[in-house]
Design a protein around this motif. Structure first.
Motif, PDB file in Angstrom:
ATOM      1  N   PRO A   1      65.723  41.473 -20.190  1.00  9.75           N
ATOM      2  CA  PRO A   1      67.012  42.059 -20.572  1.00  9.75           C
ATOM      3  C   PRO A   1      67.538  42.979 -19.472  1.00  9.75           C
ATOM      4  O   PRO A   1      66.822  43.329 -18.522  1.00  9.75           O
ATOM      5  N   LEU A   2      68.777  43.381 -19.581  1.00  6.84           N
ATOM      6  CA  LEU A   2      69.361  44.307 -18.625  1.00  6.84           C
ATOM      7  C   LEU A   2      68.570  45.615 -18.612  1.00  6.84           C
ATOM      8  O   LEU A   2      68.163  46.124 -19.662  1.00  6.84           O
ATOM      9  N   SER A   3      68.370  46.139 -17.423  1.00  7.42           N
ATOM     10  CA  SER A   3      67.651  47.399 -17.289  1.00  7.42           C
ATOM     11  C   SER A   3      68.590  48.567 -17.562  1.00  7.42           C
ATOM     12  O   SER A   3      69.818  48.410 -17.664  1.00  7.42           O
ATOM     13  N   THR A   4      68.010  49.756 -17.681  1.00 12.37           N
ATOM     14  CA  THR A   4      68.816  50.972 -17.871  1.00 12.37           C
ATOM     15  C   THR A   4      69.797  51.142 -16.725  1.00 12.37           C
ATOM     16  O   THR A   4      70.970  51.515 -16.932  1.00 12.37           O
ATOM     17  N   GLU A   5      69.337  50.850 -15.487  1.00 14.51           N
ATOM     18  CA  GLU A   5      70.212  50.968 -14.321  1.00 14.51           C
ATOM     19  C   GLU A   5      71.353  49.964 -14.380  1.00 14.51           C
ATOM     20  O   GLU A   5      72.502  50.277 -14.031  1.00 14.51           O
ATOM     21  N   ASP A   6      71.040  48.717 -14.809  1.00 19.98           N
ATOM     22  CA  ASP A   6      72.090  47.696 -14.930  1.00 19.98           C
ATOM     23  C   ASP A   6      73.147  48.130 -15.935  1.00 19.98           C
ATOM     24  O   ASP A   6      74.364  47.998 -15.689  1.00 19.98           O
ATOM     25  N   LEU A   7      72.706  48.655 -17.073  1.00 21.96           N
ATOM     26  CA  LEU A   7      73.641  49.076 -18.115  1.00 21.96           C
ATOM     27  C   LEU A   7      74.518  50.229 -17.633  1.00 21.96           C
ATOM     28  O   LEU A   7      75.716  50.301 -17.948  1.00 21.96           O
ATOM     29  N   ALA A   8      73.908  51.138 -16.858  1.00 20.95           N
ATOM     30  CA  ALA A   8      74.678  52.270 -16.342  1.00 20.95           C
ATOM     31  C   ALA A   8      75.772  51.795 -15.385  1.00 20.95           C
ATOM     32  O   ALA A   8      76.897  52.317 -15.399  1.00 20.95           O
TER      33      ALA A   8
ATOM     34  N   ALA B   1      67.978  48.619 -26.076  1.00 21.82           N
ATOM     35  CA  ALA B   1      66.830  47.721 -25.990  1.00 21.82           C
ATOM     36  C   ALA B   1      67.254  46.273 -26.192  1.00 21.82           C
ATOM     37  O   ALA B   1      68.288  45.984 -26.790  1.00 21.82           O
ATOM     38  N   HIS B   2      66.411  45.393 -25.697  1.00 21.13           N
ATOM     39  CA  HIS B   2      66.565  43.926 -25.809  1.00 21.13           C
ATOM     40  C   HIS B   2      68.028  43.492 -25.816  1.00 21.13           C
ATOM     41  O   HIS B   2      68.506  42.841 -26.751  1.00 21.13           O
ATOM     42  N   THR B   3      68.725  43.887 -24.728  1.00 22.79           N
ATOM     43  CA  THR B   3      70.157  43.601 -24.601  1.00 22.79           C
ATOM     44  C   THR B   3      70.425  42.841 -23.306  1.00 22.79           C
ATOM     45  O   THR B   3      69.906  43.183 -22.241  1.00 22.79           O
ATOM     46  N   TRP B   4      71.237  41.809 -23.425  1.00 20.74           N
ATOM     47  CA  TRP B   4      71.646  41.000 -22.281  1.00 20.74           C
ATOM     48  C   TRP B   4      73.167  41.028 -22.151  1.00 20.74           C
ATOM     49  O   TRP B   4      73.875  41.273 -23.136  1.00 20.74           O
ATOM     50  N   GLY B   5      73.670  40.747 -20.953  1.00 15.30           N
ATOM     51  CA  GLY B   5      75.103  40.599 -20.764  1.00 15.30           C
ATOM     52  C   GLY B   5      75.565  39.209 -21.183  1.00 15.30           C
ATOM     53  O   GLY B   5      74.814  38.236 -21.106  1.00 15.30           O
TER      54      GLY B   5
END
Length: 822
Positions: free
Chosen positions: A438-445, A453-457
């Protein structure tokens, strides 16, 4: 190594010519064979001469022979018996030979490679055929069963009818008898009978060919023509007579499209028109609402103009809730022949495939991670439009025999391939399309979202490709004997060109996020202008020369080379990704080998061959070099007591100039610098244990590694290839009168775990599938039932979507079938 093997081949040719001068002629003997039907005459010839003859029963039907009285050598006697029948023969050793129908006479059902003993018959002994009921056998002289899972010879590997025991390379043939015993529904499951083959995973959109042989990419062909993109209904068996699998690099004869693949060739041989009218109408059904009506109509117009049509419609659901697959497959064929020297075959094919694009599931949440995704989840909105894949082609084959020694073949094809793939895809860690994490914390930022958690784009994407092909093949064959040497020479050339237009559009940045444990998807919208922006022309042409020679009927040699050119013109007009290249490469590609008979039942073989394939469809830093490969293999072939047949092969394939990302380039374009190596063992065995019992067993050990450290660690496993895989199948046709016509079969396929992606961070577990089948056959009808995955093994398997992803096994599948034949 290459020069050494070339020198050895030249030396062997010289020796074959020298030793031939010391060979004694055949001894004449007395024959007394009256005029009668040809089958009976051949039976008497075999008894009087001691020569074993292998053939298929259909080729002698309604044929008679002249009386043969006097002293003749066996060769002279057989020539007299077969005069004006259109049947030819080839000695396979000093005391056995095989009969086959002349390509151009085509007086029976199939071309020589299809008539070559499927099942083969021996002209002495009990008169039976386990594929026919006992009342049919009473009126047909066919001889003993050879082995319904083993053909005696093939022409796919060398373009000449050659016994498998004399072929200096690994070739495995999947016969129609095996397909019917297993009651197979798809080409994919049929290919699991070939050792070292990893077929495509069912459910994936047919917009590329993912099949592997010996760990590397394979080329799928229909009647010797390359299937670019392999679109349409890839899996239909309705028009397949047999499947030939040639393993390893082999560019001498097969270099269509962008050139020869490093893994090998899968050649699907079509059913052809027959002189005797026949009709078959059938229906298959099963769970997941599977339904498949089919038809096979063979209607000769007259003795010289024959017609055949096969067609099939398939519709089924899936364990993945919303998926519904619809397939069409239509195959007309016309044959014109003078029944002597000349034939023209015109074939057509149209097939379609429709289904919502299935992209599988990421590794995290399935085979890894501390949370779980529903195995039957379909990623994307349930109402997304179907993806569509189509294929249409027409091709012709012209054969002419100038005399008993010289023949010519010309082939041409036009084909159109097209697919439109619509997906609401996911984007994972590092904004990668493989999306195993899943997307990392850095990716989400970066995207402006809080930690989750367990989140994808989510991204909408569309891939469209259309390809037009023109292919031409021309080759001449000559056969001659020189003393105790048998020689066959093939000289020819070919040209193929594929013009492809395409576009790939996707959202960037993602249009939203999705939690795959509690998914909610967005409506699909086309992400681009839907205009072609990528244009590719792949062209391949060259000439080849191949020599086969047998010395003292115990040393069988092969030497060939191709002077070939592969080219790829590529242009990308996508804004921000503009690129164009024009690459051409010409090389001499050798293929040499030898087979040494050790007694009548064993033979050692060795061969070396090379392959070359053009690069295309990728933006490169500079003009790309073609991908190159070479293979060295050796092993043992065996044919024990005319019942137990097979081979054991050891191989190594080296591949270089693989397209990899150049991380020093600001645009992250590709360079041709990657290297990989495959080495291992594969084996296959078929055994006709008794009149009714036959078995098939295969095993492969395949170790495929990255041999550079450009994108991953050197020594990493190439994904998608099980190190261990094998197949065991047994079928019994009951022989007693009470159960006459019943067949019962069962078997298991098993493979070890598989790495999902290049970094080798994730693996799918080992799995196995137990299958069973039962059928009842009478003269005019056949009914059957088969069960796939009998034990309901439910492990994840690799899907190969963006080079990774997994899909759950389909669970137990039950199929029923029935057909009427007349």
């Amino acid at each position: 190594m290459g020069n050494l093997l070339k020198g050895a081949g030249q030396l062997a040719i010289l020796l074959s010519l020298l030793v031939s001068a010391f060979v004694q002629a055949e001894q004449a003997m007395q024959f007394n064979i009256p005029a009668q039907n040809l089958s009976s005459a051949l039976l008497q010839f075999s008894e009087e001469s001691g020569v074993k003859i292998f053939f298929k029963s259909e080729i002698t039907q309604q044929k008679t022979s002249k009386a043969l009285v006097g002293r003749y050598t066996p060769t002279q006697a057989l020539a007299q018996l077969l005069e004006n029948t259109g049947i030819k023969y080839r000695y396979t050793d000093t005391q056995s030979l095989t009969l086959f129908v002349d390509n151009n006479a085509l007086i029976s059902s199939y071309t020589p490679e299809l008539l070559a003993l499927e099942p083969a018959m021996r002209v002495y002994g009990k008169v039976i055929d386990i594929h026919k009921p006992s009342d049919w056998n009473a009126s047909h002289i066919t001889g003993d069963i050879w082995n319904g899972y083993h053909v005696f010879s093939t022409s796919t590997a060398t373009r000449t009818e050659t016994p498998l025991m004399e072929l200096a390379q690994s070739v495995q043939v999947i016969t129609r008898a095996l397909l019917e015993d297993q009651q197979n529904v798809t080409v994919t499951e049929s290919l699991r009978n070939a050792s070292g083959v990893v077929p495509r995973t069912p459910g994936i959109t047919p917009n590329f060919e993912p099949t592997l042989i010996r760990g590397f990419s394979a080329m799928q062909m229909i009647d010797g023509f390359y299937q670019n993109l392999n679109t349409g209904d890839q899996d239909s068996l309705v028009n397949i007579q047999q499947i030939d699998v040639i393993k390893g690099s082999n560019a001498t004869l097969y270099s269509g499209g962008g050139g020869a693949p490093s893994g090998g060739v899968i050649n699907l041989l079509s059913k052809l028109p027959e002189q005797v009218a026949s009709y078959e109408f059938g229906l298959k059904g099963g769970n997941y609402a599977f339904v498949q009506p089919y038809v096979d109509v063979n209607q000769p117009i007259n003795d010289t103009f024959l017609f055949r049509f096969t067609g099939e419609y398939s519709n089924s659901n899936s364990q993945i809730g919303v998926l519904e697959t619809e397939r069409y497959n239509l195959n007309p064929a016309l044959l014109f022949t003078n029944n002597k020297t000349t034939s023209l075959i015109i074939q057509g094919k149209y097939s379609t495939w429709k289904q919502q694009d299935y992209q599988g599931l990421p590794a995290t949440g399935t085979v890894a991670g501390d949370f779980r995704i529903n195995p039957t989840l379909y990623i994307g909105p349930s109402n997304i439009a179907d993806s569509v894949s189509e294929f249409a082609a027409v091709w012709a084959t012209f054969n002419h025999d100038f005399n008993d020694n010289w023949a010519i073949t010309a082939k041409a094809r036009y084909a159109h391939s097209e697919h439109d793939t619509l997906t609401q895809g996911i984007m994972g860690e590092g904004f990668g399309f493989g999306a195993d994490k899943p997307l990392s914390t850095e990716d989400l930022a970066i995207l402006g979202y809080p930690e989750s958690a367990h989140t994808w784009g989510l991204i909408n994407d569309e891939l469209y490709q259309a390809s037009d092909e023109m292919s031409f093949q021309l080759f001449a064959t000559t056969q001659f004997d020189f003393g105790q040497t048998r020689n066959t020479v093939v000289i020819g050339g070919d040209f193929s060109q594929y013009d492809e237009s395409a576009y790939l559009a996707f959202d960037s940045p993602p249009i939203g996020l999705v939690d795959l444990t509690q998914p909610a998807f967005l409506p699909y919208q086309y992400p681009g202008t839907r205009e072609n922006m990528q244009f590719t022309t792949n062209s391949t042409y060259g000439g080849y020369l191949q020599w086969q020679g047998s010395v003292y009927e115990c040393l069988h040699l092969l030497a060939g080379f191709r002077a070939g050119t592969v080219g790829s013109d590529y242009k990308n007009t996508t804004t921000g990704f503009e690129f164009s290249s024009n690459a051409r490469s010409t090389r001499i590609l050798p293929s040499i080998g030898a087979v040494l008979d050790v007694g009548d039942e064993y033979a050692f073989f060795v061969n070396y061959s090379e392959g070359m394939r053009a690069q295309s469809g990728v933006n490169f830093v500079s003009t790309p070099e073609p991908e190159l490969s070479n293979q060295l293999e050796f092993g043992l072939k065996f044919d024990i007591a005319e019942q137990l047949t097979g081979q054991l092969a050891f191989f190594q394939i080296n591949k270089k100039n693989i397209a990899v990302t150049d991380f020093s380039d600001s645009q992250l374009r590709a360079m041709t610098a990657g290297q990989q190596r495959s080495r291992g063992i594969d084996s296959n065995m078929s055994w006709q244990a008794s009149d009714g019992l036959r078995l098939l067993a295969t095993y492969a050990y395949t170790d495929v590694r990255f041999t550079d450290n450009l994108i991953v660690a050197q020594g990493n496993h190439v994904p998608g290839v099980p190190q261990h895989a094998g197949r065991l199948w047994m079928n019994y046709a009951f022989q007693n009168s009470l159960l006459d016509g019943f067949n019962l079969g069962g078997g298991v396929y098993a493979q070890s775990s598989v790495y999902l992606e290049n970094e080798n961070a994730f693996k799918t577990p080992a799995f196995y599938s137990v299958d069973a089948a039962m059928a009842y056959t009478r003269e005019n009808y056949r009914v059957g039932v088969s069960i796939k995955n009998l034990t309901d093994a439910n492990e994840y398997q690799r899907l190969n979507y963006f080079g990774t992803r997994v899909t759950p096994a389909q669970g137990i599948q039950v199929f029923f079938s029935g057909s009427v034949r007349f």
